[in-house]
Design an enzyme around this catalytic site. Structure first.
Site, PDB file in Angstrom:
ATOM      1  N   SER A 192      -5.619  -6.006   0.590  1.00 37.51           N
ATOM      2  CA  SER A 192      -5.068  -7.326   0.308  1.00 37.51           C
ATOM      3  C   SER A 192      -3.568  -7.222   0.062  1.00 37.51           C
ATOM      4  O   SER A 192      -2.904  -6.373   0.644  1.00 37.51           O
ATOM      5  CB  SER A 192      -5.771  -7.982  -0.875  1.00 37.51           C
ATOM      6  OG  SER A 192      -5.453  -9.362  -0.917  1.00 37.51           O
TER       7      SER A 192
ATOM      8  N   HIS B 116      -1.617  -0.251 -10.050  1.00 36.03           N
ATOM      9  CA  HIS B 116      -1.157   0.392 -11.271  1.00 36.03           C
ATOM     10  C   HIS B 116       0.042  -0.343 -11.853  1.00 36.03           C
ATOM     11  O   HIS B 116       0.715  -1.125 -11.182  1.00 36.03           O
ATOM     12  CB  HIS B 116      -0.789   1.843 -10.984  1.00 36.03           C
ATOM     13  CG  HIS B 116      -1.938   2.697 -10.553  1.00 36.03           C
ATOM     14  ND1 HIS B 116      -2.565   3.598 -11.390  1.00 36.03           N
ATOM     15  CD2 HIS B 116      -2.584   2.783  -9.357  1.00 36.03           C
ATOM     16  CE1 HIS B 116      -3.539   4.202 -10.732  1.00 36.03           C
ATOM     17  NE2 HIS B 116      -3.563   3.726  -9.495  1.00 36.03           N
TER      18      HIS B 116
ATOM     19  N   ASP C 246      -0.374   1.743  -2.870  1.00 32.23           N
ATOM     20  CA  ASP C 246      -0.083   2.302  -1.550  1.00 32.23           C
ATOM     21  C   ASP C 246      -0.106   1.121  -0.593  1.00 32.23           C
ATOM     22  O   ASP C 246      -1.128   0.419  -0.487  1.00 32.23           O
ATOM     23  CB  ASP C 246      -1.158   3.305  -1.128  1.00 32.23           C
ATOM     24  CG  ASP C 246      -1.101   4.606  -1.917  1.00 32.23           C
ATOM     25  OD1 ASP C 246      -0.309   4.694  -2.878  1.00 32.23           O
ATOM     26  OD2 ASP C 246      -1.866   5.524  -1.581  1.00 32.23           O
TER      27      ASP C 246
END
Length: 269
Positions: free
Chosen positions: A237, A135, A77
């Site tokens: 980050s 992911h 995200d």
């Protein structure tokens, strides 16, 4: 040790501290409210025993991902700060600020530099309010992991606009990946207050420590499935992806927010 590393270590100690329950619930509530976190896919904030637990929270509701075999999905995200075609070996950390993938990936990846020239890239910025796990964007095989020690400058838009070669200056972990006969890289960039970057498949990686030399781990038959959780940032980050030339066609996403699981590009063949 750079001042950014020292600050991040102290913040990391605070974030992993488990305060008495009534204090921790208050800290969590303030954090969620001040950053306007959307907790609809997660457990209630009162269940997290430290800020680290809250930062690295798992999805409580399984998220739908694009399962088309030709599609790469967003690993995070995040906000796409820049994406497009690499100009020779140069990409943009943000409009007007270039960086070289050769410096980012280090000479240890030089054997593949020619494949990346004029390829594609995408920068994913995770803010402190985002879901911090990353992911697998497709089915792939990990060939190598490189841990490159460095500084921990902030990676927000303000710093991207003023700090030259920010991604190449900061500590990072590089995954060298293959998909069928093609190669791509995922680069996980540390930042101020990111106490640690964790990789579930490689417990030997320890970031923001006194390590000064590049650490390299090689694998045989390390196969990963699309959507698998690779690990997490302990705070927000950046992830950078590079694909070799004539591998994928990117969607135009610069300046847009994306969610883990949605399409970001398609294989050309």
């Amino acid at each position: 040790m750079h001042i950014t590393n020292i600050i991040s270590q102290y913040f990391g100690k605070f974030a992993k501290t488990e305060f008495p329950a009534f204090i921790q619930k208050f800290i969590n509530k303030i954090y969620v409210k001040s950053l306007k976190l959307d907790m609809s896919e997660f457990r209630n904030e009162k269940f997290y025993k430290s800020l680290n637990d809250l930062f690295t929270r798992e999805l409580a509701i399984a998220r739908e991902i694009n399962k088309d075999e030709k599609v790469f999905i967003s690993p995070t995200d995040s906000l796409i700060t820049q994406c497009g075609q690499v100009d020779g070996d140069l990409a943009l950390q943000i409009k007007g600020m270039e960086y070289s993938f050769e410096e980012l990936l280090t000479y240890n990846c030089a054997d593949n530099f020619s494949k990346l020239v004029d390829g594609e890239y995408m920068n994913f910025y995770l803010s402190p309010k985002d879901y911090h796990r990353y992911h697998a964007p497709s089915d792939f095989e990990i060939k190598r992991l490189l841990h490159v020690p460095g500084k921990l400058y902030p990676v927000n838009l303000k710093y991207l606009n003023k700090q030259i070669d920010l991604f190449a200056e900061n500590e990072r972990v590089i995954l060298e990946c293959t998909h069928e006969d093609k190669i791509f890289y995922m680069v996980f960039v540390g930042a101020l207050n990111v106490g640690q970057m964790v990789f579930d498949f490689e417990p030997r990686v320890e970031t923001n420590t006194k390590i000064r030399d590049i650490q390299i781990y090689e694998y045989e038959d390390m196969k990963i499935k699309k959507g698998d959780c690779l690990g997490y940032f302990k705070m927000g980050s950046t992830v950078v992806m590079f694909w070799e030339k004539d591998f994928v066609q990117l969607e135009e996403l610069t300046g847009q927010s994306v969610k883990y699981g949605q399409s970001i590009c398609k294989k050309l063949n």
